[in-house]
Design a protein around this motif. Structure first.
Motif, PDB file in Angstrom:
ATOM      1  N   VAL A 261      38.847  -1.018 -40.007  1.00 37.55           N
ATOM      2  CA  VAL A 261      39.776  -2.210 -40.342  1.00 37.55           C
ATOM      3  C   VAL A 261      40.625  -1.774 -41.576  1.00 37.55           C
ATOM      4  N   TYR A 262      41.875  -1.924 -41.567  1.00 41.32           N
ATOM      5  CA  TYR A 262      42.756  -1.995 -42.674  1.00 41.32           C
ATOM      6  C   TYR A 262      42.618  -3.138 -43.065  1.00 41.32           C
ATOM      7  N   GLY A 263      42.912  -4.588 -42.476  1.00 41.58           N
ATOM      8  CA  GLY A 263      42.956  -5.727 -42.919  1.00 41.58           C
ATOM      9  C   GLY A 263      43.298  -6.831 -42.161  1.00 41.58           C
ATOM     10  N   VAL A 264      43.257  -8.006 -42.621  1.00 41.06           N
ATOM     11  CA  VAL A 264      43.394  -9.240 -41.844  1.00 41.06           C
ATOM     12  C   VAL A 264      44.508  -9.812 -42.258  1.00 41.06           C
ATOM     13  N   THR A 265      45.636 -10.175 -41.394  1.00 42.24           N
ATOM     14  CA  THR A 265      46.878 -11.100 -41.937  1.00 42.24           C
ATOM     15  C   THR A 265      46.986 -12.416 -41.508  1.00 42.24           C
ATOM     16  N   ARG A 266      47.698 -13.130 -42.265  1.00 44.71           N
ATOM     17  CA  ARG A 266      47.896 -14.729 -41.605  1.00 44.71           C
ATOM     18  C   ARG A 266      49.264 -14.698 -41.526  1.00 44.71           C
ATOM     19  N   HIS A 267      49.726 -15.153 -40.517  1.00 42.99           N
ATOM     20  CA  HIS A 267      51.447 -15.416 -40.109  1.00 42.99           C
ATOM     21  C   HIS A 267      51.561 -16.738 -40.077  1.00 42.99           C
ATOM     22  N   GLN A 268      52.489 -17.298 -40.717  1.00 47.04           N
ATOM     23  CA  GLN A 268      52.856 -18.776 -40.723  1.00 47.04           C
ATOM     24  C   GLN A 268      53.914 -19.031 -39.635  1.00 47.04           C
ATOM     25  N   LEU A 269      53.622 -20.029 -38.454  1.00 43.45           N
ATOM     26  CA  LEU A 269      54.727 -20.078 -37.228  1.00 43.45           C
ATOM     27  C   LEU A 269      55.112 -21.689 -37.662  1.00 43.45           C
ATOM     28  N   PHE A 270      56.150 -22.011 -36.483  1.00 40.77           N
ATOM     29  CA  PHE A 270      56.928 -23.231 -36.912  1.00 40.77           C
ATOM     30  C   PHE A 270      55.982 -24.429 -36.912  1.00 40.77           C
ATOM     31  N   PHE A 271      56.461 -25.203 -37.978  1.00 44.96           N
ATOM     32  CA  PHE A 271      56.186 -26.700 -38.112  1.00 44.96           C
ATOM     33  C   PHE A 271      57.199 -27.597 -37.264  1.00 44.96           C
TER      34      PHE A 271
ATOM     35  N   GLY B 150      40.899  -4.312 -48.208  1.00 43.52           N
ATOM     36  CA  GLY B 150      39.911  -3.730 -49.180  1.00 43.52           C
ATOM     37  C   GLY B 150      38.833  -4.594 -49.659  1.00 43.52           C
ATOM     38  N   ARG B 151      38.748  -4.362 -51.027  1.00 42.42           N
ATOM     39  CA  ARG B 151      37.683  -5.357 -51.687  1.00 42.42           C
ATOM     40  C   ARG B 151      38.570  -6.514 -52.467  1.00 42.42           C
ATOM     41  N   VAL B 152      39.259  -6.918 -52.079  1.00 44.38           N
ATOM     42  CA  VAL B 152      40.219  -7.798 -52.887  1.00 44.38           C
ATOM     43  C   VAL B 152      39.579  -9.504 -52.994  1.00 44.38           C
ATOM     44  N   ARG B 153      38.944  -9.672 -51.831  1.00 42.52           N
ATOM     45  CA  ARG B 153      38.364 -11.060 -51.782  1.00 42.52           C
ATOM     46  C   ARG B 153      37.027 -10.845 -52.661  1.00 42.52           C
ATOM     47  N   GLU B 154      36.535  -9.838 -52.748  1.00 43.20           N
ATOM     48  CA  GLU B 154      35.161  -9.821 -53.821  1.00 43.20           C
ATOM     49  C   GLU B 154      35.490 -10.046 -55.249  1.00 43.20           C
TER      50      GLU B 154
ATOM     51  N   ALA C 182      41.424  -1.963 -55.770  1.00 39.57           N
ATOM     52  CA  ALA C 182      40.461  -2.727 -54.894  1.00 39.57           C
ATOM     53  C   ALA C 182      41.197  -3.006 -53.421  1.00 39.57           C
ATOM     54  N   GLY C 183      42.485  -2.400 -53.411  1.00 38.84           N
ATOM     55  CA  GLY C 183      43.144  -2.255 -52.078  1.00 38.84           C
ATOM     56  C   GLY C 183      44.704  -2.739 -52.366  1.00 38.84           C
ATOM     57  N   ILE C 184      44.826  -3.254 -53.297  1.00 41.40           N
ATOM     58  CA  ILE C 184      46.386  -3.686 -53.418  1.00 41.40           C
ATOM     59  C   ILE C 184      47.341  -2.563 -54.151  1.00 41.40           C
ATOM     60  N   ASP C 185      48.483  -2.212 -53.393  1.00 40.13           N
ATOM     61  CA  ASP C 185      49.234  -1.254 -53.632  1.00 40.13           C
ATOM     62  C   ASP C 185      50.191  -1.362 -54.785  1.00 40.13           C
ATOM     63  N   MET C 186      50.583  -2.554 -54.976  1.00 45.27           N
ATOM     64  CA  MET C 186      51.519  -2.953 -55.977  1.00 45.27           C
ATOM     65  C   MET C 186      51.566  -4.153 -56.496  1.00 45.27           C
ATOM     66  N   ILE C 187      51.798  -4.277 -57.799  1.00 44.10           N
ATOM     67  CA  ILE C 187      52.084  -5.754 -58.368  1.00 44.10           C
ATOM     68  C   ILE C 187      53.247  -5.965 -59.057  1.00 44.10           C
ATOM     69  N   CYS C 188      54.208  -6.897 -58.760  1.00 44.24           N
ATOM     70  CA  CYS C 188      55.300  -7.401 -59.317  1.00 44.24           C
ATOM     71  C   CYS C 188      55.556  -8.670 -59.321  1.00 44.24           C
ATOM     72  N   THR C 189      56.654  -8.977 -60.263  1.00 41.74           N
ATOM     73  CA  THR C 189      56.947 -10.264 -60.382  1.00 41.74           C
ATOM     74  C   THR C 189      58.022 -10.725 -59.455  1.00 41.74           C
TER      75      THR C 189
ATOM     76  N   SER D 220      40.478 -15.750 -54.766  1.00 46.27           N
ATOM     77  CA  SER D 220      40.895 -14.355 -54.984  1.00 46.27           C
ATOM     78  C   SER D 220      42.580 -14.423 -54.745  1.00 46.27           C
ATOM     79  N   VAL D 221      43.469 -13.443 -55.374  1.00 49.96           N
ATOM     80  CA  VAL D 221      44.669 -13.127 -55.111  1.00 49.96           C
ATOM     81  C   VAL D 221      45.189 -12.814 -53.931  1.00 49.96           C
ATOM     82  N   LYS D 222      46.042 -13.235 -53.425  1.00 45.04           N
ATOM     83  CA  LYS D 222      46.773 -13.438 -52.271  1.00 45.04           C
ATOM     84  C   LYS D 222      47.984 -12.246 -51.978  1.00 45.04           C
ATOM     85  N   PRO D 223      47.641 -10.802 -51.815  1.00 43.48           N
ATOM     86  CA  PRO D 223      48.882 -10.002 -51.467  1.00 43.48           C
ATOM     87  C   PRO D 223      49.311 -10.153 -50.429  1.00 43.48           C
ATOM     88  N   CYS D 224      50.832  -9.674 -50.139  1.00 39.68           N
ATOM     89  CA  CYS D 224      51.587  -9.680 -49.035  1.00 39.68           C
ATOM     90  C   CYS D 224      51.818  -8.438 -48.505  1.00 39.68           C
TER      91      CYS D 224
END
Length: 234
Positions: free
Chosen positions: A35-45, A165-169, A182-189, A207-211
């Protein structure tokens, strides 16, 4: 090759959300698959779309898998979802390999972020592409979001990670090196400046929320009172 497992509309206001269910599915699938990861996707309101709270779908990413494994992956996920079914939900499940995903499915996913779509269109698309799709209760409207989720997840440029990865921990403030390990590839502003060191702040217990950006897990941060805080993006 990657197989995408997408689910939508699995909850009601009193039950656990689709994201939590998707992580449970990911844990079960991890016993057999990577398992690489689980993603959340926002749909139409929109008032024409019935949804529980945020109208989002969730997708489990299984790299290195192909069409041959889809029947087993589908049945495993279906069993978990049916076992977790709650009245008032309208769940849908779709499972597809990357080779089945066409520009039409990506367009469907993007349309689902800004347009009211129909079950008929989702089901027709699944038949034409040979994608396994099923409604698992209620009105079965979740087939729309699950098909959209596959299209959006396949781009590698939509939503945010619920798990990687282990980001949620790692909760609360954390060092950049710890997050990158822990599984994040890059951090930027938000204005594109890379962050290579220091502390990234987050609420205690959270925990932080990468995209997903360009197929990588990117954490965006913003400065507040001289500190860098993780940004949660839809």
């Amino acid at each position: 090759m990657t197989v995408y497992v997408a689910m939508d509309d699995t909850d009601n206001l009193e039950s656990r959300g689709t994201g939590r269910l998707a992580r449970a599915v990911a844990a079960a699938l991890a016993e057999t698959y990577t398992v690489y990861g689980v993603t959340r996707h926002q749909l139409f309101f929109n008032e024409a779309i019935p949804y529980t709270s945020h109208n989002s779908c969730a997708v489990v990413h299984l790299p290195g898998e192909g069409k041959a494994n889809i029947p087993e992956i589908f049945e495993t996920t279906k069993e978990i979802m049916l076992g977790d079914f709650v009245e008032g939900s309208d769940p849908g499940l779709a499972v597809a390999a990357a080779e089945q995903i066409s520009p039409a499915l990506v367009a469907f996913g993007k349309d689902a972020k800004c347009t009211v779509l129909t079950q008929e269109k989702a089901r027709t698309l699944s038949r034409n592409l040979g994608i396994r799709l099923e409604g698992l209760g209620g009105t079965e409207d979740g087939v729309i979001g699950s098909m959209a989720g596959i299209g959006l997840a396949s781009t590698g440029n939509d939503g945010r990670f619920l798990q990687i990865g282990r980001v949620r921990e790692i909760t609360g403030p954390a060092e950049v090196d710890t997050l990158l390990g822990a599984g994040i590839d890059m951090i930027c502003t938000l204005d594109g400046r890379p962050v290579d060191g220091g502390t990234i702040w987050c609420k205690e217990g959270k925990s932080v929320k990468p995209c997903p950006i360009g197929g990588r897990a990117v954490l965006y941060v913003e400065e507040k009172d001289g500190q860098l805080w993780g940004v949660k993006r839809d």
